[in-house]
Design an enzyme around this catalytic site. Structure first.
Site, PDB file in Angstrom:
ATOM      1  N   GLY A  29       0.815  -1.214   0.000  1.00  0.00           N
ATOM      2  CA  GLY A  29       0.000   0.000   0.000  1.00  0.00           C
ATOM      3  C   GLY A  29       0.842   1.255   0.000  1.00  0.00           C
ATOM      4  O   GLY A  29       2.048   1.194  -0.238  1.00  0.00           O
ATOM      5  N   ASN A  30       0.202   2.382   0.241  1.00  0.00           N
ATOM      6  CA  ASN A  30       0.928   3.656   0.287  1.00  0.00           C
ATOM      7  C   ASN A  30       0.313   4.554   1.363  1.00  0.00           C
ATOM      8  O   ASN A  30      -0.693   4.192   1.962  1.00  0.00           O
ATOM      9  CB  ASN A  30       0.919   4.315  -1.102  1.00  0.00           C
ATOM     10  CG  ASN A  30      -0.487   4.627  -1.573  1.00  0.00           C
ATOM     11  OD1 ASN A  30      -1.164   5.491  -1.031  1.00  0.00           O
ATOM     12  ND2 ASN A  30      -0.954   3.884  -2.580  1.00  0.00           N
ATOM     13  N   HIS A  31       0.912   5.712   1.566  1.00  0.00           N
ATOM     14  CA  HIS A  31       0.521   6.576   2.685  1.00  0.00           C
ATOM     15  C   HIS A  31      -0.577   7.585   2.370  1.00  0.00           C
ATOM     16  O   HIS A  31      -0.800   8.501   3.148  1.00  0.00           O
ATOM     17  CB  HIS A  31       1.749   7.340   3.191  1.00  0.00           C
ATOM     18  CG  HIS A  31       2.734   6.476   3.917  1.00  0.00           C
ATOM     19  ND1 HIS A  31       2.430   5.863   5.109  1.00  0.00           N
ATOM     20  CD2 HIS A  31       3.993   6.115   3.608  1.00  0.00           C
ATOM     21  CE1 HIS A  31       3.477   5.166   5.508  1.00  0.00           C
ATOM     22  NE2 HIS A  31       4.439   5.288   4.606  1.00  0.00           N
ATOM     23  N   SER A  32      -1.246   7.457   1.228  1.00  0.00           N
ATOM     24  CA  SER A  32      -2.269   8.453   0.908  1.00  0.00           C
ATOM     25  C   SER A  32      -3.415   8.416   1.924  1.00  0.00           C
ATOM     26  O   SER A  32      -3.969   7.361   2.211  1.00  0.00           O
ATOM     27  CB  SER A  32      -2.823   8.184  -0.497  1.00  0.00           C
ATOM     28  OG  SER A  32      -3.821   9.130  -0.789  1.00  0.00           O
ATOM     29  N   ALA A  96      -3.955   7.556  -5.105  1.00  0.00           N
ATOM     30  CA  ALA A  96      -2.605   7.031  -5.327  1.00  0.00           C
ATOM     31  C   ALA A  96      -2.738   5.550  -5.669  1.00  0.00           C
ATOM     32  O   ALA A  96      -3.187   4.749  -4.845  1.00  0.00           O
ATOM     33  CB  ALA A  96      -1.755   7.220  -4.074  1.00  0.00           C
TER      34      ALA A  96
END
Ligand code: C5P
Length: 223
Positions: A29-32, A96
């Site tokens: 995943g990502n930090h959005s 994102a």
């Protein structure tokens, strides 16, 4: 003053960040945070638009007066966007999206075995934004398509190249790194237009940036 310059318009906004399953409990995943996309949805609704918000893994309160569609992965987001884009006046891809996903998601939780860990094999995800541009071209319809880009260096040059590559009408380019943009309350950006325009938006609340983006979208909507 409340504007109603999006009254009678239908807009679709994506927000958040995709999660690509590794097994039933793990993901890439990502930090959005989804804050910028939620601000875009709220401001569009305040300006009279009929808003669909496609949210990938966002834990913010549901915005009032907005239709919310929840997704997790890039493939789910792509399907939702392709469905929702039909007939919309504007589509904004602020989510994102993971560039890659594991080829397979294990059916049960991956366990330590004492052997060397198995590598996670990846495949590329579809470019959703480019797909939306292709769908519009197939239909010969008028629709304003907006992308976002986070760049760490040569922000404008990289942004221009990305705008051309993706074929969207507007690209909102943020400089990232050093704690800027992701997960913060404030945002700063340059909005590049396919007509060669560049509009600087100073650091401020994500709602202000959202309103400036809608101003630029409204300018491009057919009467
Ligand atoms: O190529 P890059 O990820 O920097 O482009 C960012 C823009 O493209 C964002 O608007 C993002 O939502 C969109 N994107 C997409 N599908 C992908 C990757 C990015 O729609 N697979």
């Amino acid at each position: 003053a409340t504007r109603s310059d999006l009254a009678g318009r239908r807009v679709v906004v994506s927000a958040g960040g995709t999660r690509e399953a590794i097994d039933p409990v793990r993901f890439l995943g990502n930090h959005s945070s989804g804050r910028q996309g939620y601000a875009l949805a709220r401001t569009a609704a305040a300006r009279g638009a009929d808003v669909t918000l496609v949210a990938a893994n966002v834990s913010l309160p549901d915005p009032a007066g907005v239709r919310l569609v929840r997704v997790e992965s890039a493939v789910e987001l792509a399907e939702a966007m392709e469905t929702e884009r039909a007939g919309a006046d504007a589509v904004v891809m602020s989510a994102a999206v993971a560039d890659f996903r594991p080829v397979t998601s294990a059916a049960s939780k991956i366990k330590k075995s004492g052997d060397a860990p198995a590598p996670i094999e990846l495949v590329e995800n579809p470019d959703i934004l480019a797909g939306l541009v292709a769908s519009r071209a197939r239909e010969h319809t008028e629709q304003t398509i907006v992308g976002f880009a986070a760049e760490t260096d040569d922000v404008i040059a990289n942004g221009r190249a990305k705008l051309a590559r993706k074929g969207c009408d507007l690209l909102v380019v943020n400089q990232v790194g050093g704690g800027r943009a992701f997960g913060t309350e404030d945002n700063q950006a340059t909005v590049l237009g396919s007509d060669g325009s560049a509009v600087d938006i100073p650091t401020g609340p994500k709602e202000d940036l959202a309103d400036r983006v809608w101003d630029l979208v409204v300018e491009r909507l057919p009467g």
